[in-house]
Design a protein around this motif. Structure first.
Motif, mmCIF file in Angstrom:
data_model
loop_
_atom_site.group_PDB
_atom_site.id
_atom_site.type_symbol
_atom_site.label_atom_id
_atom_site.label_comp_id
_atom_site.label_asym_id
_atom_site.label_seq_id
_atom_site.Cartn_x
_atom_site.Cartn_y
_atom_site.Cartn_z
ATOM 1 N N LEU A 255 -60.768 13.861 -18.705
ATOM 2 C CA LEU A 255 -59.964 14.884 -18.057
ATOM 3 C C LEU A 255 -58.567 14.357 -17.740
ATOM 4 N N MET A 256 -57.600 15.268 -17.732
ATOM 5 C CA MET A 256 -56.260 14.982 -17.247
ATOM 6 C C MET A 256 -55.906 16.010 -16.178
ATOM 7 N N LEU A 257 -55.276 15.548 -15.089
ATOM 8 C CA LEU A 257 -54.861 16.425 -14.006
ATOM 9 C C LEU A 257 -53.345 16.388 -13.875
ATOM 10 N N SER A 258 -52.747 17.505 -13.509
ATOM 11 C CA SER A 258 -51.303 17.588 -13.307
ATOM 12 C C SER A 258 -51.013 18.399 -12.059
ATOM 13 N N ILE A 259 -49.910 18.062 -11.381
ATOM 14 C CA ILE A 259 -49.462 18.804 -10.210
ATOM 15 C C ILE A 259 -47.991 19.139 -10.376
ATOM 16 N N ALA A 260 -47.549 20.178 -9.674
ATOM 17 C CA ALA A 260 -46.154 20.603 -9.712
ATOM 18 C C ALA A 260 -45.736 21.029 -8.314
ATOM 19 N N ILE A 261 -44.426 21.124 -8.090
ATOM 20 C CA ILE A 261 -43.890 21.463 -6.784
ATOM 21 C C ILE A 261 -44.302 22.884 -6.409
ATOM 22 N N ASN A 262 -44.901 23.034 -5.222
ATOM 23 C CA ASN A 262 -45.338 24.347 -4.714
ATOM 24 C C ASN A 262 -46.157 25.109 -5.752
ATOM 25 N N ASP A 263 -47.072 24.390 -6.404
ATOM 26 C CA ASP A 263 -47.829 25.002 -7.494
ATOM 27 C C ASP A 263 -49.276 24.530 -7.428
ATOM 28 N N CYS A 264 -50.018 24.829 -8.478
ATOM 29 C CA CYS A 264 -51.452 24.562 -8.533
ATOM 30 C C CYS A 264 -51.742 23.145 -9.020
ATOM 31 N N VAL A 265 -53.028 22.796 -9.019
ATOM 32 C CA VAL A 265 -53.530 21.583 -9.674
ATOM 33 C C VAL A 265 -54.206 22.033 -10.963
ATOM 34 N N ALA A 266 -53.700 21.542 -12.094
ATOM 35 C CA ALA A 266 -54.247 21.928 -13.395
ATOM 36 C C ALA A 266 -55.117 20.802 -13.948
ATOM 37 N N ILE A 267 -56.286 21.174 -14.530
ATOM 38 C CA ILE A 267 -57.209 20.205 -15.116
ATOM 39 C C ILE A 267 -57.352 20.523 -16.598
ATOM 40 N N TYR A 268 -57.133 19.511 -17.439
ATOM 41 C CA TYR A 268 -57.236 19.656 -18.891
ATOM 42 C C TYR A 268 -58.390 18.790 -19.393
ATOM 43 N N GLN A 269 -59.033 19.271 -20.434
ATOM 44 C CA GLN A 269 -60.081 18.504 -21.100
ATOM 45 C C GLN A 269 -59.527 17.956 -22.408
ATOM 46 N N PHE A 270 -59.785 16.658 -22.648
ATOM 47 C CA PHE A 270 -59.296 16.017 -23.871
ATOM 48 C C PHE A 270 -60.461 15.813 -24.835
#
Length: 630
Positions: A255-270
């Motif tokens: 899995l990869m996780l990403s965050i952004a300013i005033n935004d959600c937490v996104a989870i990607y599957q590789f």
């Protein structure tokens, strides 16, 4: 002492033997900070166009590196002076090789320089101790504009230390040979705005890198076929951080996780060389930094200075992505400003366990570097008492801690050899109170105030009092806040009378006697802000001065716990008095005035001017101190 000449001679006699024993130098001004990739006890941080190597155990500056790769021994990154056009080049970004042997810098004049880190001989030969950087040596340099690479804003070296990736302000990414600087490939127009982040894909470390831009997009660059793939759009603002994990309860799913300013937490599957969106988790916090600590544990930092410990749980049978859920386990506030980065000190946490807990480094927007340990078993986060203190904009007040017990309840983790070291409590242009060890300059932050701390005082039993523009007075034992007194207006100065009794000068001109959080007496003898309060050595008299130019002398009754006005006097009409102090041996006191004069007063039976020492120049005298000499 009646002439200026005799005063100057007296000052020379008093000060001729003063020698600076130790000096705390600014080591961090809020730029990018990287820890040793191999877990050695040093960090390198970007300060005012230079790089500073700092020994993390003592916050000692090892050396500075300028844009030309030269080691400079400036007192502080803030003391750098620019003499001519040739010396105006500055370091814009930097990165470290995975073996801690090379430092790569990119300058604003479009130079890339590869520097070799040289370690002290004794530390390099020792296998048990951490290696200490001694200096850097210029190894290679290239003019990137000759290779059509302009405006480098991000640097990244692959794990094999053979390729160097340069992200530019135009949104392009250029891959260079790390040894000779040849352009291997140029990915043009990867982003529409500047590149903000470069990361090696942990699941394909030799083939893929990931880039994030200010345009909120994430791109995957494949070095084998020299193609780029845009990940599904999940964020609406600039991506601030990404990280990778292998989830233990989902059949080791990558899995990869990403965050952004005033935004959600996104989870990607590789899988099969591509990333697919698996889950989007909305959060009520504005996360600014993130790090996967171990297995499914994550630590987030937000814009309010709070660390959030979360666990990524699989509430289903390990199938669909909508079964993934972030569960908050613990929070800890370490400052009142934005957390800029969260990093692992000891490298990847694959071997982390209860006996070898992961260690974290956290940088904050108030120019401090924090360290802490993470407990894998229950997710407990224990931040160190000491931090690396960065830039003190202005020191407003300070007080010495009694050396006999050295800080009360905060010395449980100290050895007997450390118990006699002196500590200083500082109020700087910050909402944090700083407790600094004079011997090592290790610093503890007392977090609680929400505005600038104006004054601090310490009682004989090491109870610390601090007042702030947030209209509160806080009382501390060690690092723990034991009481808070809320005020109607901002308190401005403090002085202690007994172990738990303090007198506080207010912005409206009143004086308050505080028994911890309880106000036991109020006296309104001044018409404007109280600037300073002093208490006599026998604790029977209190004197105050204010912006109204008035000097007020009080007697203190321990039985009645109140202040009784003895006399008030004014040297000059509406002349601001900044400081007033008792003499330790005579029944006199002295005041420092805004016109530069110093007045010596007889206390009893009433306040009378004995002598006026006029300043040679008409500039304010801000402080004074009686010195006992023979």
């Amino acid at each position: 002492q009646n002439s200026y000449t005799s005063q100057r001679v007296m000052q020379t006699l008093l000060c001729k033997d003063l020698v600076v024993q130790r000096q705390h130098r600014c080591s961090y001004t809020g730029g990018t900070a990287l820890h040793s990739r191999l877990g050695n006890d040093w960090i390198v941080c970007l300060n005012n166009g230079e790089l500073t190597f700092v020994w993390s155990k003592t916050a000692e500056i090892l050396f500075n590196v300028n844009a030309f790769g030269d080691c400079v021994q400036t007192l502080s990154p803030l003391s750098k002076t620019i003499r001519n056009q040739h010396q105006m080049d500055e370091i814009a970004n930097f990165c470290l090789s995975s073996d801690d042997e090379r430092l790569i810098i990119a300058t604003r004049h479009n130079f890339v320089r590869v520097l070799r880190i040289v370690y002290a001989k004794e530390s390099a030969e020792s296998s048990s101790s951490s290696k200490v950087p001694n200096r850097v040596i210029l190894h290679k340099e290239w003019k990137t504009s000759e290779r059509q690479v302009i405006g480098i804003c991000r640097l990244l070296m692959n794990d094999a230390n053979t390729l160097l990736f340069c992200g530019t302000v135009s949104g392009s990414i250029v891959c260079l040979d790390a040894e000779y600087g040849r352009v291997v490939h140029k990915f043009s127009d990867v982003h529409m705005l500047p590149v903000t982040l470069l990361r090696v894909n942990r699941f394909q470390p030799t083939h893929q890198i990931l880039s994030c831009g200010s345009d909120s997009s994430i791109q995957c660059l494949d070095l084998r076929n020299k193609k780029m793939t845009r990940l599904p759009q999940t964020h609406q603002s600039s991506v601030t951080d990404i990280d990778f994990m292998t989830h233990p309860s989902r059949r080791q799913q990558q899995l990869m996780l990403s965050i952004a300013i005033n935004d959600c937490v996104a989870i990607y599957q590789f899988g099969a060389g591509v990333f697919k969106t698996l889950r989007i988790i909305d959060t009520k916090y504005s996360f600014t930094a993130m790090r996967v600590v171990s297995d499914a544990w994550l630590v987030f930092g937000d814009e309010n200075g709070t660390l959030h410990v979360n666990k990524l749980r699989d509430t289903g049978s390990g199938g669909a992505g909508n079964k993934l859920k972030l569960t908050q386990v613990a929070t800890q506030q370490i400052c009142n400003t934005m957390i800029k980065s969260v990093a692992l000190v000891d490298g990847p946490a694959t071997a982390a366990n209860e006996s070898n807990p992961p260690r974290l480094m956290v940088t904050t927007d108030d120019c401090n570097v924090h360290f802490g340990n993470f407990a894998v078993a229950d997710g407990a986060l224990t931040m160190d008492a000491s931090v690396i203190v960065g830039y003190n904009d202005e020191i407003l007040d300070m007080a010495l801690m009694p050396s006999s017990n050295n800080g009360g309840g905060d010395n449980n983790d100290q050895t007997d050899s450390d118990s006699e070291q002196q500590r200083v409590v500082l109020a700087s242009n910050s909402c944090n109170v700083k407790l600094v060890d004079v011997g090592t300059f290790k610093c503890s932050l007392l977090v609680g105030h929400t505005d600038v701390v104006m004054s601090v005082a310490v009682s004989d039993c090491s109870l610390i009092a601090s007042c702030s523009k947030d209209k509160s007075v806080r009382f501390w034992r060690g690092r723990e806040c034991v009481a808070v007194h809320a005020c109607m207006c901002a308190p401005h100065c403090l002085a202690f009378i007994s172990d738990t009794l303090f007198v506080c000068g207010m912005h409206d001109g009143s004086l308050k006697l505080l028994q911890l959080a309880k106000c036991v007496h109020t006296n309104a003898s001044h018409a404007s802000q109280v600037n300073h309060i002093d208490v006599s050595g026998n604790r029977k008299y209190v004197v105050s001065c204010a912006n109204d130019g008035k000097l007020c002398l009080f007697t203190f009754s321990s039985e009645e716990q109140q202040l009784t006005l003895v006399d008030s006097s004014m040297y000059k009409q509406s002349e601001v008095i900044w400081t007033v102090r008792f003499s330790a041996h005579d029944k006199v006191l002295a005041s420092a005035h805004d016109n530069g004069d110093i007045c010596v007063w007889r206390m009893l039976p009433s306040l009378q001017t004995m002598k006026v020492l006029q300043a040679p120049a008409n500039s304010p005298t801000l402080d004074l101190l009686f010195v006992n000499y023979s």
